[in-house]
Design a protein around this motif. Structure first.
Motif: not given
Length: 422
Positions: A327-344
């Motif tokens: 997410n680059c901060g712009a309106k067209s960016c994908p939403p932010i989530a919390f990623y982890n290696a177990e489920n990436i």
């Protein structure tokens, strides 16, 4: 600290797997100590129930949750005799009252769950998270509000059967507990890897617009050996660096939105220190996560001589799904989530489907496929146009037999810092 307890409540996978209610469970008569926008200030779950009860876990920070409010209000009005709907949030009463006041008329009751009675009982793995109960307080569906329809509610009312496939199922055995999820319920959990968890904590603090200084200092003071030892495979690298990228973008622009006036400088400035090494957002994205790609080469060219640090930290294989997670901060960016290696891998699949389902459009009359701009900027990452078409066909955005031309949509660079999946 507030954000540490909050992220534990939201994300702790161990608690989810062991105690969260699942489909078919009978729910206890939970105490409702404070309920806003309702005819009584406190109650119990049993007294609040209808023939069908919808519990929608909600956050004032959760954009999808807010978008679902008009539809939930419509359900409340149409099925008033049979369906009781209430929101649950563990934010403060003061903050929730301000939210209600800013959105008058506000029709839905809102349970103030500051003691986390409901949150701990249901253990929502992600937001939005909606639980449907029958008249006996038995869980008949776990979904999210956006996927509920009038037909589904009518069916629930008529026979109480589970009619939605949008649910999270927890399968337990003697040897292990496994969390299974369909494509509409992403699982974003606390990582068992201490450095990835640090990146998640940093991202969560940035989301709440809290002071991130302590996290920045921890990242800065890591040893390089500790970093390379604990973030060693591609799953760990993608999780760690995506979280850091999103955290730095969000915290920096919350602190000083004017930085976005010169985006070239913002993304290229080498002011991020991790394990004693200095990085820019561009280095994280194009050097580490895209394996030393040259930024403006459409993905066709790699750096000839990346430095030693970049070579040590970069992924072994470029994964084009990162473009639906950064997410680059712009309106067209994908939403932010919390990623982890177990489920990436599962998480990135879900992020890809969610973003493209919303952003890719097929015009049947023109036989033209309109794709998000980021796919045009990094087209070689996606294998070229033929593989892009194959990708969207796999998501049922384009009919299997169609052979469309491709156009790339303009990018909306409007600053937007509240774009969260959780």
């Amino acid at each position: 600290m507030k954000f540490l307890s909050a992220i534990f409540i939201f994300l702790s996978i161990n608690s989810f797997a062991q105690t969260g209610y699942k489909t078919g469970d009978a729910v206890a008569d939970l105490q409702v100590k404070k309920i806003l926008n309702y005819n009584t200030p406190s109650s119990t779950l049993k007294n609040l129930k209808g023939n069908i009860t919808i519990i929608d876990f909600f956050g004032t920070w959760c954009v999808p949750c807010i978008k679902a409010l008009p539809e939930l209000t419509s359900f409340k009005n149409k099925f008033a005799a049979d369906v009781n709907i209430f929101l649950v949030s563990n934010e403060t009463e003061d903050k929730l009252n301000k939210f209600i006041s800013s959105r008058k008329p506000f029709a839905l009751p809102l349970v103030v769950d500051e003691g986390n009675i409901f949150t701990n009982a249901f253990q929502p793995p992600s937001y939005p998270y909606t639980v449907v109960l029958d008249k006996n307080l038995k869980v008949i569906s776990i979904t999210n509000a956006a996927d509920l329809t009038e037909a589904m509610l009518q069916k629930f009312i008529e026979d109480g059967k589970i009619t939605t496939a949008t649910q999270t199922v927890i399968v337990k055995s003697e040897s292990k507990t496994e969390l299974k999820t369909d494509t509409k319920m992403p699982v974003f959990t606390v990582s068992k890897n201490t450095l990835i968890k640090l990146s998640q904590d940093f991202m969560y603090a940035a989301k709440l617009n809290e002071d991130v200084t302590a996290f920045i200092d921890q990242l800065k003071n890591l040893s390089f050996d500790e970093l390379t030892k604990n973030i060693s495979n591609d799953e760990e690298k993608k999780s760690f660096w995506i979280n850091l990228y999103n955290g730095y973008v969000n915290s920096s622009l919350h602190k000083n939105p004017d930085l976005y006036k010169d985006r070239g400088e913002f993304f290229s400035a080498k002011n991020i220190i991790v394990a004693g090494k200095t990085f820019s957002l561009d280095v994280i994205e194009h050097g580490i996560l895209r394996r030393s790609k040259i930024k403006w080469s459409l993905g066709y060219f790699n750096k000839l001589f990346p430095n030693k640090t970049e070579r040590a930290l970069r992924v072994r294989h470029l994964d084009n799904r990162i473009h639906f997670a950064l997410n680059c901060g712009a309106k067209s960016c994908p939403p932010i989530a919390f990623y982890n290696a177990e489920n990436i891998n599962q998480q990135l699949e879900l992020a890809t489907k969610a973003y493209l389902t919303g952003e890719a459009n097929y015009n049947v009359t023109e036989n033209k496929l309109y794709l998000p701009a980021i796919m045009g900027w990094f087209r070689r990452d996606f294998g070229g146009k033929k593989k892009m078409i194959r990708l969207v066909k796999s998501l049922n955005i384009v009919p299997e037999k169609a052979n469309p031309s491709i156009a790339f949509k303009p990018y909306d660079w409007t600053l937007y810092l509240e774009n969260y999946k959780l």
